[in-house]
Design an enzyme around this catalytic site. Sequence first.
Site, PDB file in Angstrom:
ATOM      1  NE  ARG A 127      -1.853   1.966   3.452  1.00 32.42           N
ATOM      2  CZ  ARG A 127      -1.716   1.661   4.629  1.00 32.42           C
ATOM      3  NH1 ARG A 127      -2.394   0.718   5.301  1.00 32.42           N
ATOM      4  NH2 ARG A 127      -0.814   2.521   5.336  1.00 32.42           N
ATOM      5  CG  HIS A 131      -6.075   2.990   6.487  1.00 24.87           C
ATOM      6  ND1 HIS A 131      -6.311   1.592   6.001  1.00 24.87           N
ATOM      7  CD2 HIS A 131      -7.238   3.327   6.995  1.00 24.87           C
ATOM      8  CE1 HIS A 131      -7.558   1.240   6.488  1.00 24.87           C
ATOM      9  NE2 HIS A 131      -7.941   2.306   6.987  1.00 24.87           N
ATOM     10  CE1 TYR A 140       1.850   2.561   8.524  1.00 21.55           C
ATOM     11  CE2 TYR A 140       0.813   4.327   9.665  1.00 21.55           C
ATOM     12  CZ  TYR A 140       0.812   3.583   8.741  1.00 21.55           C
ATOM     13  OH  TYR A 140      -0.248   3.573   7.688  1.00 21.55           O
TER      14      TYR A 140
HETATM   15  C1  TPP Z   1     -14.208  -4.630  13.515  1.00 21.17           C
HETATM   16  C2  TPP Z   1     -13.098  -3.610  13.254  1.00 21.17           C
HETATM   17  N1  TPP Z   1     -12.159  -3.677  14.012  1.00 21.17           N
HETATM   18  C3  TPP Z   1     -11.170  -2.389  13.732  1.00 21.17           C
HETATM   19  C4  TPP Z   1     -11.548  -1.472  12.969  1.00 21.17           C
HETATM   20  C5  TPP Z   1     -10.631  -0.278  12.663  1.00 21.17           C
HETATM   21  N2  TPP Z   1     -10.071  -0.657  11.369  1.00 21.17           N
HETATM   22  C6  TPP Z   1     -10.520  -0.137  10.052  1.00 21.17           C
HETATM   23  S1  TPP Z   1      -9.390  -0.366   8.595  1.00 21.17           S
HETATM   24  C7  TPP Z   1      -8.466  -1.394   9.604  1.00 21.17           C
HETATM   25  C8  TPP Z   1      -7.385  -2.182   9.074  1.00 21.17           C
HETATM   26  C9  TPP Z   1      -7.710  -3.020   7.632  1.00 21.17           C
HETATM   27  O1  TPP Z   1      -6.735  -3.502   7.275  1.00 21.17           O
HETATM   28  P1  TPP Z   1      -6.501  -3.948   5.898  1.00 21.17           P
HETATM   29  O2  TPP Z   1      -7.822  -4.535   5.258  1.00 21.17           O
HETATM   30  O3  TPP Z   1      -5.128  -4.440   5.424  1.00 21.17           O
HETATM   31  O4  TPP Z   1      -6.620  -2.558   4.937  1.00 21.17           O
HETATM   32  P2  TPP Z   1      -5.269  -1.483   4.436  1.00 21.17           P
HETATM   33  O5  TPP Z   1      -4.408  -0.895   5.636  1.00 21.17           O
HETATM   34  O6  TPP Z   1      -4.545  -2.189   3.462  1.00 21.17           O
HETATM   35  O7  TPP Z   1      -6.059  -0.313   3.691  1.00 21.17           O
HETATM   36  C10 TPP Z   1      -8.778  -1.352  11.112  1.00 21.17           C
HETATM   37  C11 TPP Z   1      -8.274  -2.119  12.272  1.00 21.17           C
HETATM   38  C12 TPP Z   1     -12.639  -1.548  12.032  1.00 21.17           C
HETATM   39  N3  TPP Z   1     -12.952  -0.795  11.190  1.00 21.17           N
HETATM   40  N4  TPP Z   1     -13.553  -2.655  12.264  1.00 21.17           N
END
Ligand code: TPP
Length: 239
Positions: A127, A131, A140
């Site tokens: 990525r 985010h 980070y």
């Molecule tokens: C159940 C839940 N826990 C935590 C979050 C907070 N959260 C939003 S996106 C994310 C990480 C998603 O990771 P990934 O799917 O790998 O997305 P990327 O960082 O590659 O965009 C988190 C922990 C959430 N939205 N829902």
Amino acid sequence: MLPVRTQLPQAVGIAYSLKMDKKDACVVTYTGDGGTSEGDFHAALNFSAVTEAPVVFICRNNGWAISTHISEQFRSDGIVVRGRAYGIRSIRVDGNDVLAVYSAIHAAREMAISEQRPVLVEALSYRVGHHSTSDDSTKYRPVDEIVYWKMERNPVNRFRKWVERNGWWSEEKESELRNSVKKQLLQAIQVAEQTEKPPLEDLFSDVYDIRPPNLREQEKQLRETIYRHPQDYPSHVPL
Ligand SMILES: Cc1ncc(C[n+]2csc(CCOP(=O)(O)OP(=O)(O)O)c2C)c(N)n1
């Protein structure tokens, strides 16, 4: 907050209903690597394996779940082995190679429909962006790493080289297209800027039929703040 990956078990349910209706179709659902750390991912995989639901799980493993690196998320060899552990045919593909992704997904879809079973595809990528707009990923991870993936491993440049080598695209065509898109964008921005902005009230009225007390309170506070600091509120947005 939108909870991540709750759609995976739902996708399996829909795929199972397609199967019961003997439809010549499958469901395609997506997750990031972060989503695979949720329980729903595991429930969905197991449920799809035992029901032999025609679903394609596409996981974009880009190394980061917001600020959590994959080494802090799991110690397995990525996601592909998890699919296999649940008895699901699983494919790993270079997610930065457009043609490889196309053929992997094509094969996965064929397999899901003709063999009536789930397939998992793990696309390895990175990525390069943050985010979200509230994230600053340089906090980070090293900037060099981001630049390396953006420049050296850029999937768009890679695909473009292939298209150019085949004589289907050129530097001139690229700049012609860029100029024309730029013009269209500038025009669209002008139109958007002249369009009347939605009233402040719309911020609070588009979710609930009857506004709950906390939203009424927020609206009241916002209106009071604007009243006290009118110079900080854009004059072209109706109150
Ligand atoms: C159940 C839940 N826990 C935590 C979050 C907070 N959260 C939003 S996106 C994310 C990480 C998603 O990771 P990934 O799917 O790998 O997305 P990327 O960082 O590659 O965009 C988190 C922990 C959430 N939205 N829902």
